[in-house]
Design a protein around this motif. Sequence first.
Motif, PDB file in Angstrom:
ATOM      1  N   TYR A   1      35.231  52.590  43.387  1.00 57.17           N
ATOM      2  CA  TYR A   1      35.235  52.836  41.936  1.00 57.17           C
ATOM      3  C   TYR A   1      35.787  54.234  41.626  1.00 57.17           C
ATOM      4  CZ  TYR A   1      33.527  53.473  37.161  1.00 57.17           C
ATOM      5  OH  TYR A   1      33.450  53.723  35.810  1.00 57.17           O
ATOM      6  N   VAL A   2      35.386  55.222  42.408  1.00 57.74           N
ATOM      7  CA  VAL A   2      35.863  56.592  42.190  1.00 57.74           C
ATOM      8  C   VAL A   2      37.382  56.659  42.364  1.00 57.74           C
ATOM      9  CG1 VAL A   2      35.834  58.936  43.130  1.00 57.74           C
ATOM     10  CG2 VAL A   2      33.688  57.720  42.766  1.00 57.74           C
ATOM     11  N   LEU A   3      37.898  56.012  43.404  1.00 56.76           N
ATOM     12  CA  LEU A   3      39.338  56.035  43.642  1.00 56.76           C
ATOM     13  C   LEU A   3      40.112  55.440  42.472  1.00 56.76           C
ATOM     14  CD1 LEU A   3      39.539  55.015  47.416  1.00 56.76           C
ATOM     15  CD2 LEU A   3      40.188  57.217  46.422  1.00 56.76           C
ATOM     16  N   SER A   4      39.530  54.450  41.811  1.00 54.69           N
ATOM     17  CA  SER A   4      40.211  53.778  40.700  1.00 54.69           C
ATOM     18  C   SER A   4      40.021  54.480  39.365  1.00 54.69           C
ATOM     19  CB  SER A   4      39.699  52.327  40.575  1.00 54.69           C
ATOM     20  OG  SER A   4      39.928  51.604  41.757  1.00 54.69           O
ATOM     21  N   ASN A   5      38.942  55.264  39.241  1.00 55.07           N
ATOM     22  CA  ASN A   5      38.596  55.775  37.916  1.00 55.07           C
ATOM     23  C   ASN A   5      38.477  57.294  37.804  1.00 55.07           C
ATOM     24  OD1 ASN A   5      37.741  53.210  36.170  1.00 55.07           O
ATOM     25  ND2 ASN A   5      36.989  52.891  38.263  1.00 55.07           N
ATOM     26  N   LEU A   6      38.551  58.012  38.903  1.00 49.49           N
ATOM     27  CA  LEU A   6      38.372  59.460  38.838  1.00 49.49           C
ATOM     28  C   LEU A   6      39.468  60.134  39.655  1.00 49.49           C
ATOM     29  CD1 LEU A   6      36.274  61.357  37.482  1.00 49.49           C
ATOM     30  CD2 LEU A   6      35.205  61.579  39.726  1.00 49.49           C
ATOM     31  N   PRO A   7      40.620  60.404  39.041  1.00 52.03           N
ATOM     32  CA  PRO A   7      41.737  61.035  39.764  1.00 52.03           C
ATOM     33  C   PRO A   7      41.321  62.389  40.341  1.00 52.03           C
ATOM     34  CG  PRO A   7      42.429  60.235  37.599  1.00 52.03           C
ATOM     35  CD  PRO A   7      40.939  60.145  37.628  1.00 52.03           C
ATOM     36  N   SER A   8      41.989  62.779  41.424  1.00 52.54           N
ATOM     37  CA  SER A   8      41.724  64.069  42.081  1.00 52.54           C
ATOM     38  C   SER A   8      40.244  64.217  42.407  1.00 52.54           C
ATOM     39  CB  SER A   8      42.183  65.233  41.191  1.00 52.54           C
ATOM     40  OG  SER A   8      43.539  65.094  40.830  1.00 52.54           O
ATOM     41  N   GLU A   9      39.705  63.204  43.088  1.00 51.26           N
ATOM     42  CA  GLU A   9      38.265  63.148  43.321  1.00 51.26           C
ATOM     43  C   GLU A   9      37.739  64.348  44.103  1.00 51.26           C
ATOM     44  OE1 GLU A   9      40.332  61.099  46.660  1.00 51.26           O
ATOM     45  OE2 GLU A   9      40.408  60.860  44.491  1.00 51.26           O
ATOM     46  N   GLU A  10      38.537  64.899  45.030  1.00 51.97           N
ATOM     47  CA  GLU A  10      38.029  66.017  45.829  1.00 51.97           C
ATOM     48  C   GLU A  10      37.810  67.262  44.982  1.00 51.97           C
ATOM     49  OE1 GLU A  10      39.766  66.970  49.541  1.00 51.97           O
ATOM     50  OE2 GLU A  10      39.585  64.938  50.338  1.00 51.97           O
ATOM     51  N   SER A  11      38.585  67.413  43.929  1.00 54.35           N
ATOM     52  CA  SER A  11      38.370  68.559  43.042  1.00 54.35           C
ATOM     53  C   SER A  11      37.044  68.432  42.301  1.00 54.35           C
ATOM     54  CB  SER A  11      39.518  68.674  42.032  1.00 54.35           C
ATOM     55  OG  SER A  11      39.519  67.572  41.132  1.00 54.35           O
ATOM     56  N   HIS A  12      36.509  67.206  42.238  1.00 49.99           N
ATOM     57  CA  HIS A  12      35.192  66.972  41.624  1.00 49.99           C
ATOM     58  C   HIS A  12      34.075  66.992  42.663  1.00 49.99           C
ATOM     59  CE1 HIS A  12      36.734  65.831  37.608  1.00 49.99           C
ATOM     60  NE2 HIS A  12      37.756  65.338  38.276  1.00 49.99           N
ATOM     61  N   GLY A  13      34.416  67.365  43.911  1.00 50.35           N
ATOM     62  CA  GLY A  13      33.391  67.445  44.947  1.00 50.35           C
ATOM     63  C   GLY A  13      33.030  66.104  45.535  1.00 50.35           C
ATOM     64  N   ILE A  14      33.920  65.107  45.423  1.00 48.11           N
ATOM     65  CA  ILE A  14      33.673  63.778  45.998  1.00 48.11           C
ATOM     66  C   ILE A  14      34.739  63.536  47.067  1.00 48.11           C
ATOM     67  CG2 ILE A  14      33.403  61.323  45.536  1.00 48.11           C
ATOM     68  CD1 ILE A  14      32.853  62.045  42.604  1.00 48.11           C
ATOM     69  N   TYR A  15      34.320  63.506  48.318  1.00 43.18           N
ATOM     70  CA  TYR A  15      35.239  63.298  49.440  1.00 43.18           C
ATOM     71  C   TYR A  15      35.152  61.833  49.877  1.00 43.18           C
ATOM     72  CZ  TYR A  15      35.021  68.410  49.741  1.00 43.18           C
ATOM     73  OH  TYR A  15      35.064  69.755  49.460  1.00 43.18           O
ATOM     74  N   ILE A  16      36.299  61.199  50.047  1.00 40.55           N
ATOM     75  CA  ILE A  16      36.314  59.775  50.387  1.00 40.55           C
ATOM     76  C   ILE A  16      37.026  59.556  51.717  1.00 40.55           C
ATOM     77  CG2 ILE A  16      37.038  57.466  49.656  1.00 40.55           C
ATOM     78  CD1 ILE A  16      36.756  58.392  46.787  1.00 40.55           C
ATOM     79  N   VAL A  17      36.271  59.041  52.688  1.00 45.81           N
ATOM     80  CA  VAL A  17      36.831  58.708  53.993  1.00 45.81           C
ATOM     81  C   VAL A  17      37.521  57.352  53.886  1.00 45.81           C
ATOM     82  CG1 VAL A  17      36.339  58.328  56.434  1.00 45.81           C
ATOM     83  CG2 VAL A  17      34.945  59.934  55.121  1.00 45.81           C
ATOM     84  N   ARG A  18      38.773  57.300  54.287  1.00 49.41           N
ATOM     85  CA  ARG A  18      39.505  56.024  54.280  1.00 49.41           C
ATOM     86  C   ARG A  18      39.152  55.238  55.542  1.00 49.41           C
ATOM     87  NH1 ARG A  18      40.585  59.357  50.003  1.00 49.41           N
ATOM     88  NH2 ARG A  18      42.276  58.532  48.693  1.00 49.41           N
ATOM     89  N   ARG A  19      38.358  54.180  55.366  1.00 42.86           N
ATOM     90  CA  ARG A  19      37.965  53.329  56.488  1.00 42.86           C
ATOM     91  C   ARG A  19      38.591  51.938  56.415  1.00 42.86           C
ATOM     92  NH1 ARG A  19      31.894  53.672  58.565  1.00 42.86           N
ATOM     93  NH2 ARG A  19      33.084  52.809  60.325  1.00 42.86           N
ATOM     94  N   ARG A  20      39.097  51.575  55.228  1.00 45.41           N
ATOM     95  CA  ARG A  20      39.572  50.204  55.025  1.00 45.41           C
ATOM     96  C   ARG A  20      40.701  49.836  55.989  1.00 45.41           C
ATOM     97  NH1 ARG A  20      39.342  46.777  50.253  1.00 45.41           N
ATOM     98  NH2 ARG A  20      38.492  48.542  49.105  1.00 45.41           N
ATOM     99  N   HIS A  21      41.649  50.722  56.183  1.00 45.44           N
ATOM    100  CA  HIS A  21      42.792  50.420  57.044  1.00 45.44           C
ATOM    101  C   HIS A  21      42.898  51.390  58.219  1.00 45.44           C
ATOM    102  CE1 HIS A  21      44.000  47.443  54.158  1.00 45.44           C
ATOM    103  NE2 HIS A  21      44.109  48.349  53.195  1.00 45.44           N
ATOM    104  N   ASN A  22      41.829  52.115  58.489  1.00 47.01           N
ATOM    105  CA  ASN A  22      41.790  53.035  59.622  1.00 47.01           C
ATOM    106  C   ASN A  22      40.888  52.473  60.712  1.00 47.01           C
ATOM    107  OD1 ASN A  22      43.503  55.117  59.068  1.00 47.01           O
ATOM    108  ND2 ASN A  22      41.938  56.495  58.259  1.00 47.01           N
ATOM    109  N   ASP A  23      41.252  52.712  61.977  1.00 45.59           N
ATOM    110  CA  ASP A  23      40.301  52.323  63.014  1.00 45.59           C
ATOM    111  C   ASP A  23      39.191  53.377  63.060  1.00 45.59           C
ATOM    112  OD1 ASP A  23      41.132  54.533  64.552  1.00 45.59           O
ATOM    113  OD2 ASP A  23      42.561  53.347  65.699  1.00 45.59           O
TER     114      ASP A  23
END
Length: 604
Positions: A519-541
Amino acid sequence: MQLEKKLLVEIAWEVCNQVGGIYTVIRSKAPAMVDIWGDNYCLIGPMFPGKMPAEFEPTDKYNDAFGRAVLKMQKLGFEVHYGYWLVSGKPKVILINFAPIYSRLHEVKYFLWENHKIDTSSFDELVDQTIAFGETVKQLLEQLAQPGTTTKKIHAHFHEWMVGTPIAHIKKNALPIKTVFTTHATQLGRYLATTTPRFYDILPGVNWEKEARRFNCLSKVLIERSAAQNADVFTTVSEITGSECEILIGRKPDVITPNGINIERFVALHEFQNLHVEYKQKINQFVMGHFFHNYSFDLENTLYFFTSGRFEYVNKGFDLTIDAIDRLNKKMKKSGIDVTVVLFIITKQEYHSINSKVLHSRALMEEVRDTCTAIRKQVGDKLFLASAYNPDQKMPALNDFVDDYWKLRLRRTLLSWKNDELPYIVTHDLVDNHNDQIVNHLRRVNMVNEKNDRVKIVYHPDFISPTNPLFGLEYHQFIRGCHLGVFPSYYEPWGYTPLECIASGIPTVTSDLSGFGDYVLSNLPSEESHGIYIVRRRHNDYTKAAESLANMLFSFVQLTRRERISQRNMVESSSENFDWKYLVKYYRDAYQLIIEDDSVTEEI
């Protein structure tokens, strides 16, 4: 929406019954629902014999539709209570004792099979409880729908399979009730994700019935599928779970209803930075007692990370967190960075008691503190008098002001406290310590709190509460005292833990496999500047995800104090994006679908 002539009942196993995450959803959403629906809104939940919840307040006013339905149920011999849930919003609530249904449970099960092909023949205590409760809810709704009870349109919203059995009956018997069903996590999804590598890649080829039999959860899955397929409107909490529902439940959600939080409960205005400092000091006290008997480090240059949640080792990302922390430890050692990180792992596991040595170390540290406080008071009084009487205007010898008794007491306490035993990685005596996945993983990567480790570990296999002698903090206070929450989930339909961090003004890590992260990726651009770090696991081993998380954490520990304060300000200001006052609009969309259907029916 025109709601004056409509009623909404919301049914959930967790109404006044704190057993899972849906309790938080329902409770936190209540004020927004009351604001929209007013007196036309009521919750329904189970009442367990002899366990009337403390947060329930009965009423003696039965002069509305809900009260009249309750009186009719009581006349039929049911134990039904009507009153208010003592949470924000103070919504109306009906609690039902379902135990009397057990005497004819075989009959209820027969009709579930005969009418809806729901097989509940295998014994499962939770399934039996939910079927019994569902039968009482069905009868309550029938009483509510009678012309003598109300003339208003009735809408019933069911949460999760545990309350799903009445939906098929309502549809089959064409009761004048419009239904909404929300699944917060599919039964099969939770099982499969725990045991299946690359779960989302193999999902399209899953045979739901075969897997339900393999995991011995066929009855739950059949109830869930029946509820979803017979409801007028079907919703789930995230797009990622919506894709899962199409395959495992057999219906695409009509509306996505992301979970919000009641920000007012967390709001601290300009005080949130001060609260961080206050509660960090409490955590400092624990850390000193836990570590300083062997070695010490600069608490002013120490960061507190934490991860928490139900013990689902893979689903909650505990495995990934430990591997990333191991990598972080190596990166910090190699760089020579002068920072210490303490990672708290907070979850619930069976234990005998708090480790006696952990308690003993903390008690001795408190004795050191009390002794130092007494010496400080003694020195302070004598220093003042000596300075006032001192004709030479020289600094008095402070050591002369301390009585031999206090010198000896401090020396003895320090000798008793200080030892060479490494600080324990787990604070409690676990029932099955040798097979605990977290303990074994920490030992495997040799994260055992060596002095030269830049990252220290505290595994606390119980939830934080003010009665806990180690911390003496509420969970939300503990969150505020930390610097970063780490939740890189592998399977998480939504995810309240990172949301609670944001509401508390604390940066957080989540993943793109959690509903919240998606939801954050779709609705909150530049999430890291808001202190939200997102690990990409969907297509990463797994290995790449662990390295990515380690790099995020390494970047965080290199932030200056000013940069961390600035980031907490950004986190606090972005929390309003997740308030129910904003996110409740998605529930309004779901209800609008059945209200529009009402209008079409009236026109016909």
